[in-house]
Design a protein around this motif. Structure first.
Motif, PDB file in Angstrom:
ATOM      1  N   LEU A  47      -1.644   1.387  -7.773  1.00 51.53           N
ATOM      2  CA  LEU A  47      -1.189   0.780  -6.529  1.00 51.53           C
ATOM      3  C   LEU A  47      -2.332   0.095  -5.788  1.00 51.53           C
ATOM      4  CD1 LEU A  47       0.918   3.802  -5.222  1.00 51.53           C
ATOM      5  CD2 LEU A  47       1.785   1.758  -6.370  1.00 51.53           C
ATOM      6  N   ILE A  48      -2.020  -1.014  -5.168  1.00 53.54           N
ATOM      7  CA  ILE A  48      -2.963  -1.683  -4.284  1.00 53.54           C
ATOM      8  C   ILE A  48      -3.170  -0.792  -3.066  1.00 53.54           C
ATOM      9  CG2 ILE A  48      -3.260  -3.672  -2.747  1.00 53.54           C
ATOM     10  CD1 ILE A  48      -1.546  -5.252  -4.842  1.00 53.54           C
ATOM     11  N   PHE A  49      -4.425  -0.695  -2.613  1.00 52.77           N
ATOM     12  CA  PHE A  49      -4.706   0.119  -1.439  1.00 52.77           C
ATOM     13  C   PHE A  49      -5.724  -0.569  -0.547  1.00 52.77           C
ATOM     14  CE2 PHE A  49      -8.406   1.184  -3.899  1.00 52.77           C
ATOM     15  CZ  PHE A  49      -9.373   1.553  -2.982  1.00 52.77           C
ATOM     16  N   ARG A  50      -5.771  -0.084   0.682  1.00 52.30           N
ATOM     17  CA  ARG A  50      -6.826  -0.443   1.634  1.00 52.30           C
ATOM     18  C   ARG A  50      -7.266   0.840   2.309  1.00 52.30           C
ATOM     19  NH1 ARG A  50      -7.284  -5.991   3.370  1.00 52.30           N
ATOM     20  NH2 ARG A  50      -9.426  -5.344   3.718  1.00 52.30           N
ATOM     21  N   GLU A  51      -8.540   0.934   2.577  1.00 55.49           N
ATOM     22  CA  GLU A  51      -9.054   2.078   3.328  1.00 55.49           C
ATOM     23  C   GLU A  51      -8.755   1.835   4.804  1.00 55.49           C
ATOM     24  OE1 GLU A  51     -13.075   4.762   3.815  1.00 55.49           O
ATOM     25  OE2 GLU A  51     -12.990   3.221   2.252  1.00 55.49           O
ATOM     26  N   VAL A  52      -8.179   2.836   5.462  1.00 57.11           N
ATOM     27  CA  VAL A  52      -7.856   2.738   6.888  1.00 57.11           C
ATOM     28  C   VAL A  52      -8.133   4.071   7.572  1.00 57.11           C
ATOM     29  CG1 VAL A  52      -6.144   0.873   6.756  1.00 57.11           C
ATOM     30  CG2 VAL A  52      -5.409   3.203   6.412  1.00 57.11           C
ATOM     31  N   ASP A  53      -8.981   4.024   8.567  1.00 60.67           N
ATOM     32  CA  ASP A  53      -9.266   5.207   9.396  1.00 60.67           C
ATOM     33  C   ASP A  53      -9.551   6.453   8.572  1.00 60.67           C
ATOM     34  OD1 ASP A  53      -8.869   3.640  11.681  1.00 60.67           O
ATOM     35  OD2 ASP A  53      -6.717   4.029  11.658  1.00 60.67           O
ATOM     36  N   GLY A  54     -10.341   6.322   7.523  1.00 60.70           N
ATOM     37  CA  GLY A  54     -10.714   7.470   6.709  1.00 60.70           C
ATOM     38  C   GLY A  54      -9.686   7.865   5.671  1.00 60.70           C
ATOM     39  N   GLY A  55      -8.543   7.208   5.661  1.00 58.67           N
ATOM     40  CA  GLY A  55      -7.513   7.457   4.646  1.00 58.67           C
ATOM     41  C   GLY A  55      -7.310   6.197   3.821  1.00 58.67           C
ATOM     42  N   TYR A  56      -6.260   6.213   3.043  1.00 55.00           N
ATOM     43  CA  TYR A  56      -5.970   5.088   2.156  1.00 55.00           C
ATOM     44  C   TYR A  56      -4.508   4.712   2.317  1.00 55.00           C
ATOM     45  CZ  TYR A  56     -10.306   6.922   0.388  1.00 55.00           C
ATOM     46  OH  TYR A  56     -11.604   7.377   0.310  1.00 55.00           O
ATOM     47  N   ALA A  57      -4.253   3.429   2.533  1.00 52.69           N
ATOM     48  CA  ALA A  57      -2.886   2.945   2.735  1.00 52.69           C
ATOM     49  C   ALA A  57      -2.376   2.287   1.464  1.00 52.69           C
ATOM     50  CB  ALA A  57      -2.853   1.949   3.885  1.00 52.69           C
ATOM     51  N   VAL A  58      -1.135   2.601   1.107  1.00 58.27           N
ATOM     52  CA  VAL A  58      -0.428   1.950   0.012  1.00 58.27           C
ATOM     53  C   VAL A  58       0.945   1.538   0.540  1.00 58.27           C
ATOM     54  CG1 VAL A  58      -1.664   3.148  -1.842  1.00 58.27           C
ATOM     55  CG2 VAL A  58       0.430   4.155  -0.937  1.00 58.27           C
ATOM     56  N   VAL A  59       1.550   0.552  -0.120  1.00 58.77           N
ATOM     57  CA  VAL A  59       2.825  -0.008   0.344  1.00 58.77           C
ATOM     58  C   VAL A  59       3.937   0.371  -0.625  1.00 58.77           C
ATOM     59  CG1 VAL A  59       4.036  -2.148   0.914  1.00 58.77           C
ATOM     60  CG2 VAL A  59       1.597  -1.927   1.427  1.00 58.77           C
ATOM     61  N   SER A  60       5.026   0.913  -0.091  1.00 56.22           N
ATOM     62  CA  SER A  60       6.202   1.273  -0.898  1.00 56.22           C
ATOM     63  C   SER A  60       7.111   0.066  -1.059  1.00 56.22           C
ATOM     64  CB  SER A  60       6.976   2.422  -0.236  1.00 56.22           C
ATOM     65  OG  SER A  60       6.233   3.604  -0.243  1.00 56.22           O
ATOM     66  N   SER A  61       6.599  -0.961  -1.711  1.00 52.86           N
ATOM     67  CA  SER A  61       7.326  -2.233  -1.742  1.00 52.86           C
ATOM     68  C   SER A  61       8.364  -2.338  -2.845  1.00 52.86           C
ATOM     69  CB  SER A  61       6.344  -3.391  -1.873  1.00 52.86           C
ATOM     70  OG  SER A  61       5.698  -3.359  -3.121  1.00 52.86           O
ATOM     71  N   ALA A  62       8.058  -1.818  -4.025  1.00 55.91           N
ATOM     72  CA  ALA A  62       8.931  -1.991  -5.197  1.00 55.91           C
ATOM     73  C   ALA A  62       9.278  -3.462  -5.386  1.00 55.91           C
ATOM     74  CB  ALA A  62      10.189  -1.129  -5.091  1.00 55.91           C
ATOM     75  N   GLY A  63       8.324  -4.337  -5.049  1.00 58.01           N
ATOM     76  CA  GLY A  63       8.543  -5.768  -5.235  1.00 58.01           C
ATOM     77  C   GLY A  63       9.651  -6.337  -4.370  1.00 58.01           C
ATOM     78  N   GLY A  64       9.999  -5.627  -3.307  1.00 57.28           N
ATOM     79  CA  GLY A  64      11.063  -6.093  -2.427  1.00 57.28           C
ATOM     80  C   GLY A  64      12.453  -5.632  -2.843  1.00 57.28           C
ATOM     81  N   ALA A  65      12.511  -4.653  -3.742  1.00 57.38           N
ATOM     82  CA  ALA A  65      13.809  -4.103  -4.161  1.00 57.38           C
ATOM     83  C   ALA A  65      14.514  -3.457  -2.969  1.00 57.38           C
ATOM     84  CB  ALA A  65      13.610  -3.079  -5.278  1.00 57.38           C
ATOM     85  N   GLN A  66      15.820  -3.237  -3.110  1.00 55.88           N
ATOM     86  CA  GLN A  66      16.605  -2.646  -2.024  1.00 55.88           C
ATOM     87  C   GLN A  66      16.301  -1.167  -1.799  1.00 55.88           C
ATOM     88  OE1 GLN A  66      18.408  -4.279   0.245  1.00 55.88           O
ATOM     89  NE2 GLN A  66      17.772  -6.146  -0.796  1.00 55.88           N
ATOM     90  N   ALA A  67      15.696  -0.499  -2.788  1.00 53.19           N
ATOM     91  CA  ALA A  67      15.363   0.925  -2.648  1.00 53.19           C
ATOM     92  C   ALA A  67      13.851   1.110  -2.764  1.00 53.19           C
ATOM     93  CB  ALA A  67      16.056   1.747  -3.733  1.00 53.19           C
ATOM     94  N   HIS A  68      13.358   2.151  -2.131  1.00 57.17           N
ATOM     95  CA  HIS A  68      11.949   2.503  -2.263  1.00 57.17           C
ATOM     96  C   HIS A  68      11.646   2.822  -3.733  1.00 57.17           C
ATOM     97  CE1 HIS A  68      11.976   2.657   2.027  1.00 57.17           C
ATOM     98  NE2 HIS A  68      12.415   3.887   2.150  1.00 57.17           N
ATOM     99  N   PRO A  69      10.395   2.680  -4.150  1.00 56.94           N
ATOM    100  CA  PRO A  69      10.032   3.051  -5.522  1.00 56.94           C
ATOM    101  C   PRO A  69      10.137   4.564  -5.723  1.00 56.94           C
ATOM    102  CG  PRO A  69       8.072   2.502  -4.244  1.00 56.94           C
ATOM    103  CD  PRO A  69       9.253   2.167  -3.379  1.00 56.94           C
ATOM    104  N   GLY A  70      10.297   4.975  -6.969  1.00 59.39           N
ATOM    105  CA  GLY A  70      10.427   6.400  -7.277  1.00 59.39           C
ATOM    106  C   GLY A  70       9.279   7.235  -6.750  1.00 59.39           C
ATOM    107  N   TRP A  71       8.049   6.706  -6.846  1.00 60.57           N
ATOM    108  CA  TRP A  71       6.903   7.489  -6.378  1.00 60.57           C
ATOM    109  C   TRP A  71       7.011   7.810  -4.893  1.00 60.57           C
ATOM    110  CZ3 TRP A  71       4.029   5.295  -2.558  1.00 60.57           C
ATOM    111  CH2 TRP A  71       3.956   3.903  -2.474  1.00 60.57           C
ATOM    112  N   HIS A  72       7.646   6.927  -4.125  1.00 64.41           N
ATOM    113  CA  HIS A  72       7.817   7.168  -2.691  1.00 64.41           C
ATOM    114  C   HIS A  72       8.678   8.408  -2.455  1.00 64.41           C
ATOM    115  CE1 HIS A  72       8.183   5.953   1.579  1.00 64.41           C
ATOM    116  NE2 HIS A  72       9.353   6.545   1.464  1.00 64.41           N
ATOM    117  N   PHE A  73       9.794   8.492  -3.175  1.00 66.74           N
ATOM    118  CA  PHE A  73      10.677   9.649  -3.033  1.00 66.74           C
ATOM    119  C   PHE A  73       9.985  10.930  -3.495  1.00 66.74           C
ATOM    120  CE2 PHE A  73      13.674   6.069  -3.368  1.00 66.74           C
ATOM    121  CZ  PHE A  73      14.340   6.232  -2.159  1.00 66.74           C
TER     122      PHE A  73
END
Length: 135
Positions: A47-73
């Protein structure tokens, strides 16, 4: 560019020497390991990430699918995850960014992966940002 299982395999085998840098805008990749909420088995995603405030941010995009990706659930069901950034492997706790955090982080994510803005046009859902906090 590497994708899917091959991406994960090369990243892990080389401690990110292959697969860490991604795309043309400076995107960087981490490997997120969750536990399958149904299978109980480890599931890995690059997953693409960015460091933010000492943590790491990732996006639950699933390429814009109507449902969150499985890893999110999976991480909602069990927020205790594993993360690998290059050769650094660590336990983390995942949480969904608040609306305020999401508003601040989204432009940083879209800076390195502009397609995130396009993904929002393909779905009615609000695409969450997940924060991974090192434990």
């Amino acid at each position: 560019m590497l994708y899917g299982a091959e991406h994960i395999e090369r990243y892990e085998a080389t401690d990110g020497a292959e697969g860490y840098d991604f795309g043309d805008h400076g995107a960087e990749i981490l490997i997120l390991t969750t536990v399958g909420r149904k299978s109980g088995e480890e599931r890995k995603n690059a997953l693409i990430f960015r460091e933010v405030d000492g943590g790491y941010a990732v996006v639950s995009s699933a390429g814009g699918a109507q449902a969150h990706p499985g890893w999110h659930f999976n991480l909602v069901a069990d927020p205790n995850v594993k993360v690998q950034i290059k050769g650094d492997k660590f336990a983390a706790k995942a949480r969904i960014a608040s609306d305020e955090e999401r508003a601040a982080i989204w432009p940083k994510m879209a800076e390195v992966w502009p397609d995130y803005n396009e993904y929002t046009k393909k779905t009615d859902r609000v695409i969450p940002i997940v924060i991974l906090e090192r434990q």
